[in-house]
Design an enzyme around this catalytic site. Structure first.
Site, PDB file in Angstrom:
ATOM      1  N   GLU A   1      18.008  67.610 -46.154  1.00  0.00           N
ATOM      2  CA  GLU A   1      19.315  68.231 -45.883  1.00  0.00           C
ATOM      3  C   GLU A   1      19.006  69.575 -45.248  1.00  0.00           C
ATOM      4  O   GLU A   1      18.470  70.468 -45.891  1.00  0.00           O
ATOM      5  CB  GLU A   1      20.104  68.390 -47.186  1.00  0.00           C
ATOM      6  CG  GLU A   1      21.591  68.620 -46.959  1.00  0.00           C
ATOM      7  CD  GLU A   1      21.952  70.085 -46.803  1.00  0.00           C
ATOM      8  OE1 GLU A   1      22.111  70.507 -45.632  1.00  0.00           O
ATOM      9  OE2 GLU A   1      22.056  70.796 -47.800  1.00  0.00           O
TER      10      GLU A   1
ATOM     11  N   CYS B   1      25.241  76.321 -46.037  1.00  0.00           N
ATOM     12  CA  CYS B   1      25.007  75.433 -44.894  1.00  0.00           C
ATOM     13  C   CYS B   1      26.298  74.780 -44.413  1.00  0.00           C
ATOM     14  O   CYS B   1      26.382  74.327 -43.281  1.00  0.00           O
ATOM     15  CB  CYS B   1      23.979  74.367 -45.254  1.00  0.00           C
ATOM     16  SG  CYS B   1      24.438  73.313 -46.649  1.00  0.00           S
TER      17      CYS B   1
ATOM     18  N   GLU C   1      21.635  78.434 -36.105  1.00  0.00           N
ATOM     19  CA  GLU C   1      22.162  78.685 -37.438  1.00  0.00           C
ATOM     20  C   GLU C   1      21.762  80.101 -37.870  1.00  0.00           C
ATOM     21  O   GLU C   1      20.586  80.384 -38.095  1.00  0.00           O
ATOM     22  CB  GLU C   1      21.623  77.667 -38.445  1.00  0.00           C
ATOM     23  CG  GLU C   1      22.222  77.858 -39.836  1.00  0.00           C
ATOM     24  CD  GLU C   1      21.659  76.885 -40.857  1.00  0.00           C
ATOM     25  OE1 GLU C   1      22.451  76.348 -41.645  1.00  0.00           O
ATOM     26  OE2 GLU C   1      20.433  76.669 -40.854  1.00  0.00           O
TER      27      GLU C   1
END
Length: 482
Positions: A247, A281, A383
């Site tokens: 993940e 996230c 990100e």
């Protein structure tokens, strides 16, 4: 000074090489603890204890294993104030958030998988005189590597399904936020969890994390963290054909249509942009707003963001706490500088915040909203994992979907519209593993969780997690007439 220790074979211990890492309180920039920087020597001890524990642990009946998890959950619940304080001191998040989200969800993870596993049954298929019985068996020893943003929340999210299905676990929490995993070690000792069933090794990912991934006796790796690290894990694990669940990063779009429930959207959007200082996230960091309401939205959103109070995590008036580390604070600042160079307009924020008093040396960043960036800019593509969002105007549905999908990531998306038929149609076109319609962070733990593209490999949650930590076996029997 807190002396954090490894948890190996049911005991707390210092690393064999006597190497340690300093642990800092983000709220004031002070050193609060040291934790082990474990090596392969410590891993070998953990592997030995896990190998010894596995035969007995895997042969316990399901209710017995579930009861151990429930005992851990109950003990955390009894000491929720201590765990919440440790989580905020370690991570910098507001204490109110630790009390209402992080620690309660950690408890729920343990309770959920403990109860789910009780109904995780074998199944049989019949064909004339042949019966195929399908059973699930534990893999053996598995490794879990969890991140710093939701330390105990994601630590329990991994170890709970692994343990309850009969595996023994080598777990590595983040070296930036080791405190609550250490407290959980003490809980395991208190409730008499069998020795070797769970081993917790602290240290740097590049050292002990790498050793865990490489070890031949570890049959599977469940990882949450950055995409580049996930790639390295995938390459290394493939050498021994280990099972992996990754993940990874997210750069999640929020698409706001002009027919949305405006007030509900605005209230939710501030949370989805800046909860946990944007260090989630699943945060919505690219916001696309339909042209008709764009100007009103921009004005209202900036006012809402400016009303957020950034300050001491232990002050109940603080909406935003500290950034997890000085290095991460520098990263966030650099990305805002990139935005300026790429032609972005800083509508609010864009600066480090200095707090008076005891928090004057802490690491704080003002919630930031940026307008006018091209879709291929670094701030729209990478990100950042901080309190930074971009806003962009769109006209037609197709344009919004095209911009939303213009990224290497595919973790989550958020759609705001009262036209549910349109929402479901567009949700199928958005490239992400999870789509929220008119909400954010609603989680049914029975459902699969995981991204697509460079955001993930495999699914967690519910029976999907139980499936990952087990091997499926078909026992096919033919019965003959006497």
């Amino acid at each position: 000074m807190i002396n954090i220790k490894n948890y190996i074979n049911g005991n707390l211990s210092d690393p064999l090489d006597h190497q340690f890492i300093d642990v800092w309180d983000p709220s004031n920039g002070k050193k609060i603890a040291r934790c082990p920087n474990s090596s392969s020597k410590d891993l070998e001890l953990a592997i030995k204890s896990a190998k010894n524990a596995f035969p007995h642990w895997s042969c316990l009946n399901q209710n017995q294993r579930s009861d151990y998890l429930l005992s851990i959950a109950n003990e955390i619940k009894t000491n929720i104030e201590e765990f919440a304080d440790a989580e905020s001191r370690d991570n910098g998040k507001p204490l109110t958030l630790s009390k209402t989200l992080d620690i309660p969800r950690s408890i729920k993870n343990l309770e959920f998988f403990a109860n789910l596993a009780k109904d995780y049954k074998s199944e049989s298929f019949y064909q004339d005189d042949v019966v195929s019985r399908i059973i699930k068996q534990p893999l053996g020893i598995v490794g879990t590597i969890s991140p710093w943003n939701l330390p105990l929340y994601l630590f329990t999210w991994k170890i709970a399904p692994a343990l309850v299905t009969g595996n023994c676990v080598i777990a590595k929490p983040s070296e930036l936020t080791p405190y609550t995993a250490y407290l959980l070690s003490k809980v395991c000792i208190k409730i008499n969890l069998p020795k070797g069933v769970l081993n917790i090794l602290h240290g740097e990912g590049s050292l002990i994390g790498r050793e865990i991934v490489k070890h031949k006796y570890i049959k599977a790796i469940s990882f949450t963290g950055g995409t580049e690290t996930g790639k390295e894990i995938a390459i290394e694990a493939s050498k021994n054909l280990k099972k992996i669940n990754l993940e990874m990063g997210g750069k999640n779009p929020v698409i706001i249509f002009d027919d949305c429930d405006y007030n509900k959207m605005m209230h939710s959007l501030v949370r989805s942009s800046f909860l946990n200082q944007g260090q989630i996230c699943l945060a919505g960091s690219r916001i696309y707003v339909q042209e008709k309401i764009y100007d009103k939205f921009k004005n209202d959103f900036i006012n809402k963001v400016n009303a957020l109070n950034t300050g001491d995590p232990f002050d109940s008036k603080s909406d935003q706490g500290a950034i997890v580390s000085l290095n991460h604070l520098d990263k966030i600042s650099k990305y805002v500088d990139y935005a300026k160079k790429d032609g972005g307009v800083i509508l609010t924020g864009g600066e480090i915040v200095k707090i008076d008093g005891d928090c004057s040396n802490g690491w704080y960043y003002k919630p930031t909203v940026i307008e006018g960036l091209p879709q291929n800019s670094r701030v729209n593509q990478d990100e950042i994992f901080g309190p930074v969002v971009t806003i962009t105007k769109f006209y037609e549905d197709e344009e919004a979907i095209e911009m939303a999908n213009n990224t290497q990531y595919g973790l989550a998306s958020i759609l705001w519209t009262q036209n549910i038929n349109k929402a479901h149609k567009l949700a199928e076109l958005v490239e992400s593993g999870l789509v929220w319609v008119n909400c954010w962070l609603e989680r049914d733990l029975r459902t699969p969780f995981g991204g697509i593209k460079k955001s993930g490999f495999g699914k967690e949650g519910g029976k999907y997690a139980l499936d990952f930590f087990t091997e499926t076996k078909n026992i096919c029997t033919k019965y003959y007439d006497k």
